[in-house]
Design a protein around this motif. Sequence first.
Motif: not given
Lengths: 456, 456
Positions: A42, A119, A340, A44-45, B32-33, A346
Amino acid sequence: MHISTTLRHRRQRLAELIDFPVILWSGSSNSRNFPANTFPFRPSSHFLYFAGIPLQNAAIRLESGKLQLFIDDPHPNSALWHGETPTREEIAAKIGADDARAIAELEHYLENAATIPVQDAATWTQQSQLLDRWLLPQQPPQGNDLELAKAIVSLRLTHDAAALLELRKAASVSVEAHKIGIAATATAKREAEIRAAMEAVIIGHNMTTAYTSIVTVHGEVLHNNHYHHSLQPGDLLLADVGAETETGWAADITRTWPVSGKFSSTQRDIYDIVLAAHDACIEKIAPGVEYGDIHLLAATVIAEGLVDLGILQGKPEDLVKMDLHALFFPHGIGHLLGLDVHDMEDLGDLAGYEEGRKRSDRFGLSYLRLNRPLRPGMLVTIEPGFYQVPGILNDPKIRDQYQYLVNWERLEQFADVRGIRIEDDVLVTETGSEVLTAALPNQASAIEELAMQAKI
Amino acid sequence: MHISTTLRHRRQRLAELIDFPVILWSGSSNSRNFPANTFPFRPSSHFLYFAGIPLQNAAIRLESGKLQLFIDDPHPNSALWHGETPTREEIAAKIGADDARAIAELEHYLENAATIPVQDAATWTQQSQLLDRWLLPQQPPQGNDLELAKAIVSLRLTHDAAALLELRKAASVSVEAHKIGIAATATAKREAEIRAAMEAVIIGHNMTTAYTSIVTVHGEVLHNNHYHHSLQPGDLLLADVGAETETGWAADITRTWPVSGKFSSTQRDIYDIVLAAHDACIEKIAPGVEYGDIHLLAATVIAEGLVDLGILQGKPEDLVKMDLHALFFPHGIGHLLGLDVHDMEDLGDLAGYEEGRKRSDRFGLSYLRLNRPLRPGMLVTIEPGFYQVPGILNDPKIRDQYQYLVNWERLEQFADVRGIRIEDDVLVTETGSEVLTAALPNQASAIEELAMQAKI
Ligand SMILES: [Mn+2]
Ligand SMILES: [Mn+2]
């Protein structure tokens, strides 16, 4: 609209806010028990927001609206194991990159670059080494990294058309998952079977869950990730399950329904209070409204309802000031939703809290994740709940402190209501709001109807 | 038998092999995020083998058959979010620990301790810091760490009764998943829907997948983790899906079936060759037999079959020596199976290869993951396959090199056979073998019957 147009627009908006280069890393997958057996990847956003597609072991450099892509071409042997994968040039064309290079070349483009730590430890270690400063994901950003974080927050706080298209897809699949979950209760014997039915809808649409599903008859445990309990006819089942699209956009829905298909009168009484709070909050959502006030509205409606039922004693507004509602509703009314499930968490409270605001240390407010005036294009959850948490309600200090404000004997009559939450995803519009998850009923009678249909 | 008895037995056997203390870390979950949104946690398999239950952020110290547990008690606030979780003392009692302490006390018990690095970077960094030597998971172990790895390999190579109980559970749920997957093909439109039906069986039993499922109409891509293709009547669907029990024991099954419910004559011809190889290998499994010979047997049976069909030309034994089989069967016949789907592959070839043996650099043998004489209690997969990998078969060098040994025109008639694999989990017994996954049919006609039943 082609994805590259959306991405160009996003980076042009970023260029209006900052005047230094930015490098965002996608991250890499984590090994499970040996290197070839990895957890699902997944990205990073923040990377996804500007790169648009889930690339692994990649980085993008943004400067003055230009995009440089850094990614290695697949290894020649990889076709055997992974099939034909797109080349660097194909990916660059798809996302509208102005330039594309091997990842090793990134070291020549680091100067003055701001970033946000990813992360996974392998990646943030690499970021730290390359940029020659210590970048820990849990550490507040500083200097240009902080300016970058603020700029990204201001962009991601409201959603563009491409994002909304994805968010609607996630909502729609999640709605279907909940309908199937309610129907599956007719034959399921264990929580795990309901979870399976719901997640199968998500997997079947080639999506993933946006977070670890909560599917439990012990809804009073807020983050309950166990699924082994058997389902008893008197139980309420609480399911907090949401899908994430292939490009990473999330939904977040909770419903609570009776295993038997029919709420008991005590369950129904409390359910209707939670729903009243839910509806009042959504009714109030509009640009300019403070999200903190929506939280307090929920608290007040819940306090009123509990006074009406004889569980609390006093004036609702006074009870809320004393955090009495928080005995039963100890979390915030909701949060930002986007790439997210708690969007941009984050970055700590940088996204959730308006500049200059800090978390309250009041028990009834400290878990509030969003404290800003609402703006059109924001997507938030509204998720009031009622829980009988043994750790709170059996605490002798609390019992003593609130002995005259809670009718503990009356409360005992509601022993079959351990946890209820009703959560929908609400988009702030120019004139008010739109519930993206409205296709999923939430009225007690409609929930019963869905549950009973499956029994026939 | 109580879990603590099994665990005591395992550590007593370890104490017979080494005379220095051992510390094994469980590992921690990966974010995860954002920190609160984690990937599902999966402890290190070596830890699980001796600790028995999936503990997070824990370590165990083993010395002379004694077990010390290091884990922190849950934070007092954790009951609200995670419910009542067992205390250190309760966990210690369950697993039969001789002593139990807070994780911070571990630093007083490090002297001379050997270890094995865990996969997640946060944990192997912590291991390296505490033990004051660089422990990278991908680096071959040295000194006492190597002695420990060899001792653990010798234990985990064969399975005790408690392990077999779990492995049978994993096999049984995986068998059910495949039956449901075959049945789901009658109505499914996309690969993702078959995957959903299969994984729902696993989730519904409160298990997880042991590895990322392969569910594809492009079986020629060996590790195909995409599920977006639509299902066409002429396609074969290849599903490699296995469950893992709550304490971490895995199954690994592959079946290939026709989307239409009926193999074409060309598909059936090739299927029967793969099945013949599969059956011949299982027939041969017995204590003392070299697994490498089983691989060569599969290669020979496949070569024979392809000669009979007119696809290859020559003597099967000669063709195998020239790696002709590997044009169509480029991977090994199987691997060890246990707590990991490729058991102990985190130790490189230490488990898979008998001491003193090394991987061959021959194309047809280099992917063989197991090269040891078989012993009772070993669990291995048998998974022959036939694939038309474009990257291999369209390679001009290969076309040139093998122009007289492959009848390329004849091969074109088998264009509807892109990828077939048949994989079962086989336990080596005192007298021969037992197929743990035997409840799932693998004969072409039986597969067709399962597929057709669902269509009615
Ligand atoms: Mn939520
Ligand atoms: Mn396998």
